[in-house]
Design a protein around this motif. Structure first.
Motif, PDB file in Angstrom:
ATOM      1  N   THR A   1       0.823  -1.211   0.000  1.00 55.49           N
ATOM      2  CA  THR A   1       0.000   0.000   0.000  1.00 55.49           C
ATOM      3  C   THR A   1       0.855   1.258   0.000  1.00 55.49           C
ATOM      4  N   ALA A   2       2.018   1.191   0.626  1.00 53.13           N
ATOM      5  CA  ALA A   2       2.895   2.368   0.699  1.00 53.13           C
ATOM      6  C   ALA A   2       3.292   2.855  -0.688  1.00 53.13           C
ATOM      7  N   ALA A   3       3.728   1.946  -1.555  1.00 61.65           N
ATOM      8  CA  ALA A   3       4.179   2.333  -2.890  1.00 61.65           C
ATOM      9  C   ALA A   3       3.027   2.859  -3.742  1.00 61.65           C
ATOM     10  N   LEU A   4       1.832   2.348  -3.522  1.00 60.91           N
ATOM     11  CA  LEU A   4       0.685   2.730  -4.345  1.00 60.91           C
ATOM     12  C   LEU A   4       0.056   4.042  -3.897  1.00 60.91           C
ATOM     13  N   THR A   5       0.151   4.359  -2.621  1.00 63.85           N
ATOM     14  CA  THR A   5      -0.568   5.519  -2.091  1.00 63.85           C
ATOM     15  C   THR A   5       0.329   6.582  -1.469  1.00 63.85           C
ATOM     16  N   GLY A   6       1.572   6.227  -1.140  1.00 64.19           N
ATOM     17  CA  GLY A   6       2.438   7.140  -0.418  1.00 64.19           C
ATOM     18  C   GLY A   6       2.190   7.166   1.075  1.00 64.19           C
ATOM     19  N   LEU A   7       1.280   6.346   1.553  1.00 64.54           N
ATOM     20  CA  LEU A   7       0.976   6.310   2.980  1.00 64.54           C
ATOM     21  C   LEU A   7       2.071   5.561   3.748  1.00 64.54           C
ATOM     22  N   PRO A   8       2.264   5.872   5.026  1.00 66.29           N
ATOM     23  CA  PRO A   8       3.367   5.280   5.797  1.00 66.29           C
ATOM     24  C   PRO A   8       3.035   3.889   6.329  1.00 66.29           C
ATOM     25  N   VAL A   9       3.107   2.898   5.461  1.00 70.21           N
ATOM     26  CA  VAL A   9       2.932   1.503   5.865  1.00 70.21           C
ATOM     27  C   VAL A   9       4.293   0.831   5.787  1.00 70.21           C
ATOM     28  N   ARG A  10       4.775   0.338   6.935  1.00 72.91           N
ATOM     29  CA  ARG A  10       6.120  -0.238   6.970  1.00 72.91           C
ATOM     30  C   ARG A  10       6.030  -1.754   7.183  1.00 72.91           C
ATOM     31  N   PRO A  11       6.967  -2.507   6.617  1.00 73.85           N
ATOM     32  CA  PRO A  11       6.994  -3.954   6.843  1.00 73.85           C
ATOM     33  C   PRO A  11       7.680  -4.305   8.158  1.00 73.85           C
ATOM     34  N   VAL A  12       7.043  -5.136   8.957  1.00 71.69           N
ATOM     35  CA  VAL A  12       7.630  -5.636  10.201  1.00 71.69           C
ATOM     36  C   VAL A  12       7.765  -7.155  10.062  1.00 71.69           C
ATOM     37  N   LYS A  13       8.995  -7.600   9.980  1.00 70.89           N
ATOM     38  CA  LYS A  13       9.278  -9.002   9.681  1.00 70.89           C
ATOM     39  C   LYS A  13       8.892  -9.919  10.833  1.00 70.89           C
ATOM     40  N   GLY A  14       8.333 -11.074  10.469  1.00 75.32           N
ATOM     41  CA  GLY A  14       8.037 -12.101  11.458  1.00 75.32           C
ATOM     42  C   GLY A  14       8.395 -13.476  10.925  1.00 75.32           C
ATOM     43  N   GLN A  15       9.172 -14.235  11.698  1.00 74.06           N
ATOM     44  CA  GLN A  15       9.496 -15.609  11.343  1.00 74.06           C
ATOM     45  C   GLN A  15       8.575 -16.550  12.126  1.00 74.06           C
ATOM     46  N   VAL A  16       8.052 -17.548  11.439  1.00 71.01           N
ATOM     47  CA  VAL A  16       7.083 -18.477  12.019  1.00 71.01           C
ATOM     48  C   VAL A  16       7.468 -19.901  11.632  1.00 71.01           C
ATOM     49  N   LEU A  17       7.265 -20.833  12.564  1.00 72.91           N
ATOM     50  CA  LEU A  17       7.553 -22.243  12.330  1.00 72.91           C
ATOM     51  C   LEU A  17       6.259 -23.040  12.318  1.00 72.91           C
ATOM     52  N   ARG A  18       6.264 -24.121  11.551  1.00 69.92           N
ATOM     53  CA  ARG A  18       5.161 -25.069  11.591  1.00 69.92           C
ATOM     54  C   ARG A  18       5.717 -26.458  11.875  1.00 69.92           C
ATOM     55  N   LEU A  19       5.124 -27.098  12.868  1.00 73.14           N
ATOM     56  CA  LEU A  19       5.500 -28.445  13.279  1.00 73.14           C
ATOM     57  C   LEU A  19       4.330 -29.372  12.995  1.00 73.14           C
ATOM     58  N   ARG A  20       4.623 -30.679  12.960  1.00 73.55           N
ATOM     59  CA  ARG A  20       3.528 -31.640  12.762  1.00 73.55           C
ATOM     60  C   ARG A  20       3.821 -32.920  13.530  1.00 73.55           C
ATOM     61  N   GLY A  21       2.782 -33.397  14.226  1.00 72.68           N
ATOM     62  CA  GLY A  21       2.882 -34.648  14.973  1.00 72.68           C
ATOM     63  C   GLY A  21       1.505 -35.235  15.166  1.00 72.68           C
ATOM     64  N   GLU A  22       1.406 -36.176  16.071  1.00 74.11           N
ATOM     65  CA  GLU A  22       0.111 -36.792  16.338  1.00 74.11           C
ATOM     66  C   GLU A  22      -0.845 -35.750  16.930  1.00 74.11           C
ATOM     67  N   PRO A  23      -2.074 -35.683  16.431  1.00 67.46           N
ATOM     68  CA  PRO A  23      -3.036 -34.745  17.009  1.00 67.46           C
ATOM     69  C   PRO A  23      -3.310 -35.071  18.478  1.00 67.46           C
ATOM     70  N   GLY A  24      -3.641 -34.027  19.244  1.00 71.42           N
ATOM     71  CA  GLY A  24      -4.089 -34.257  20.608  1.00 71.42           C
ATOM     72  C   GLY A  24      -3.101 -33.891  21.696  1.00 71.42           C
ATOM     73  N   LEU A  25      -1.860 -33.562  21.343  1.00 69.33           N
ATOM     74  CA  LEU A  25      -0.912 -33.177  22.392  1.00 69.33           C
ATOM     75  C   LEU A  25      -1.400 -31.919  23.112  1.00 69.33           C
ATOM     76  N   LEU A  26      -1.957 -30.973  22.354  1.00 62.80           N
ATOM     77  CA  LEU A  26      -2.442 -29.708  22.899  1.00 62.80           C
ATOM     78  C   LEU A  26      -3.859 -29.429  22.422  1.00 62.80           C
ATOM     79  N   ARG A  27      -4.612 -28.727  23.264  1.00 56.33           N
ATOM     80  CA  ARG A  27      -5.955 -28.312  22.892  1.00 56.33           C
ATOM     81  C   ARG A  27      -6.067 -26.792  22.791  1.00 56.33           C
ATOM     82  N   HIS A  28      -5.431 -26.085  23.706  1.00 58.47           N
ATOM     83  CA  HIS A  28      -5.541 -24.634  23.765  1.00 58.47           C
ATOM     84  C   HIS A  28      -4.422 -23.955  22.976  1.00 58.47           C
ATOM     85  N   VAL A  29      -4.704 -22.754  22.516  1.00 58.21           N
ATOM     86  CA  VAL A  29      -3.633 -21.857  22.101  1.00 58.21           C
ATOM     87  C   VAL A  29      -2.854 -21.468  23.353  1.00 58.21           C
TER      88      VAL A  29
END
Length: 331
Positions: free
Chosen positions: A181-209
């Motif tokens: 949006t910044a390049a298209l409009t000139g508005l101050p929208v900045r990128p904030v980097k985030g690294q995220v992992l995804r794991l996989r195993g048997e369902p049911g180890l956890l229920r809650h976030v």
């Protein structure tokens, strides 16, 4: 000439287009092909998670959108992973507990002892000192949501990257292009980097976030019903898309401190996204000029705010309404 063109094929742009179409509008979506922040996001719907630090108007907006999510998910007509189990917010040390106690008190959430927490989640580490259950918080799978929206709008999505809004032949242009949006409009929208992992195993180890502070670093762990577990996220004022050894190490170490059993899960994906931030970390919603409407700058809350953003922007475009608290003209 199209009547309304939405620039941006992520969860915000598609949600807006879907709401406009539902109200009878002639809509085209221009999708530049980039996988935006939605593709990396874990999908936590936690309106009160940072309420101690947020503007009251933003808190109200987050709460309003959280209330819209059940109907929004149901309207999509497919399983998008909407889950009502809630979030366990945890502290592992006395310092962490002191840092979180004020927020928990403001949220009027009763403090749970370690034994009470492990009765809810037996896989929790013995290091967990205290926590609360935020039963109102939800989660959804953003990738499923976007896939569902794309299906419903398939005949209106045009794969096209634009460099200027002058390239868009439409009466009204809704810019929902995230960091672009910044390049298209000139508005101050900045990128904030985030690294995220995804794991996989048997369902049911956890229920809650789970969300916790580990040695002062915030981490969340989001379990899916199919055995996927999302772990995130770093927050870096950087524009690169590098997955770094340090970022992966910090996230994995924190996750294993909270749930040691995750050590047996497969590491299936490491991803990087860029949250679209603004100077006040609140979204920009509304008219920029007579032709251009903006829906961008949702920062950490893009998934949560998708339903209310769709409703508000439809009101701006079709009814001439104003979103005074979040106008892009404030910048």
């Amino acid at each position: 000439m199209s009547d309304i063109t939405v620039v941006g094929g992520g969860i915000i742009g598609l949600s807006i287009a879907w709401r406009l179409v539902a109200r009878g509008a002639d809509v085209t979506v221009l999708d530049g092909g980039d996988e935006g922040a939605w593709h990396v996001a874990a999908g936590m719907l936690a309106p009160g998670g940072e309420s101690e630090h947020e503007d009251p108007a933003l808190i109200r907006l987050l709460d309003r959108s959280a209330d819209l999510w059940p109907a929004f998910a149901e309207e999509l007509g497919v399983d998008v992973g909407y889950d009502k189990t809630g979030t366990l917010s945890l502290a592992l040390t006395a310092d962490d507990l002191a840092g979180r106690a004020r927020l928990w008190t403001r949220q009027q959430l009763p403090l749970l002892r370690p034994s009470e927490l492990r009765s809810l989640e037996p896989a929790l580490s013995v290091r967990v000192r205290a926590g609360v259950l935020a039963s109102r918080e939800r989660q959804v799978d953003p990738r499923r949501v976007v896939n569902a929206l794309r299906e419903r709008l398939s005949d209106r999505i045009v794969p096209k990257r634009i460099e200027s809004l002058s390239d868009v032949d439409a009466r009204v242009v809704v810019v929902a292009a995230g960091c672009g949006t910044a390049a298209l409009t000139g508005l101050p929208v900045r990128p904030v980097k985030g690294q995220v992992l995804r794991l996989r195993g048997e369902p049911g180890l956890l229920r809650h976030v789970l969300d916790a502070a580990v040695d002062g670093n915030e981490v969340y762990i989001v379990p899916r019903a199919d055995g996927e577990v999302v772990v995130g996220a770093t927050q870096e004022e950087r524009t690169d898309r590098l997955v770094t050894a340090g970022g992966v190490h910090d996230l994995l170490r924190a996750a294993l401190e909270i749930v040691p059993g995750l050590a047996e899960f497969e590491l299936t994906e490491t991803t990087v996204g860029h949250r679209p931030g603004t100077p006040d970390n609140a979204p920009m919603l509304g008219r920029l000029d007579d032709r251009v409407v903006v829906a961008a700058g949702h920062f950490r809350n893009g998934i949560l705010l998708a339903p209310v953003t769709a409703d508000l922007i439809a009101g701006v475009v079709l009814d001439g309404q104003d979103v005074a608290d979040f106008s892009p003209r404030r910048f």
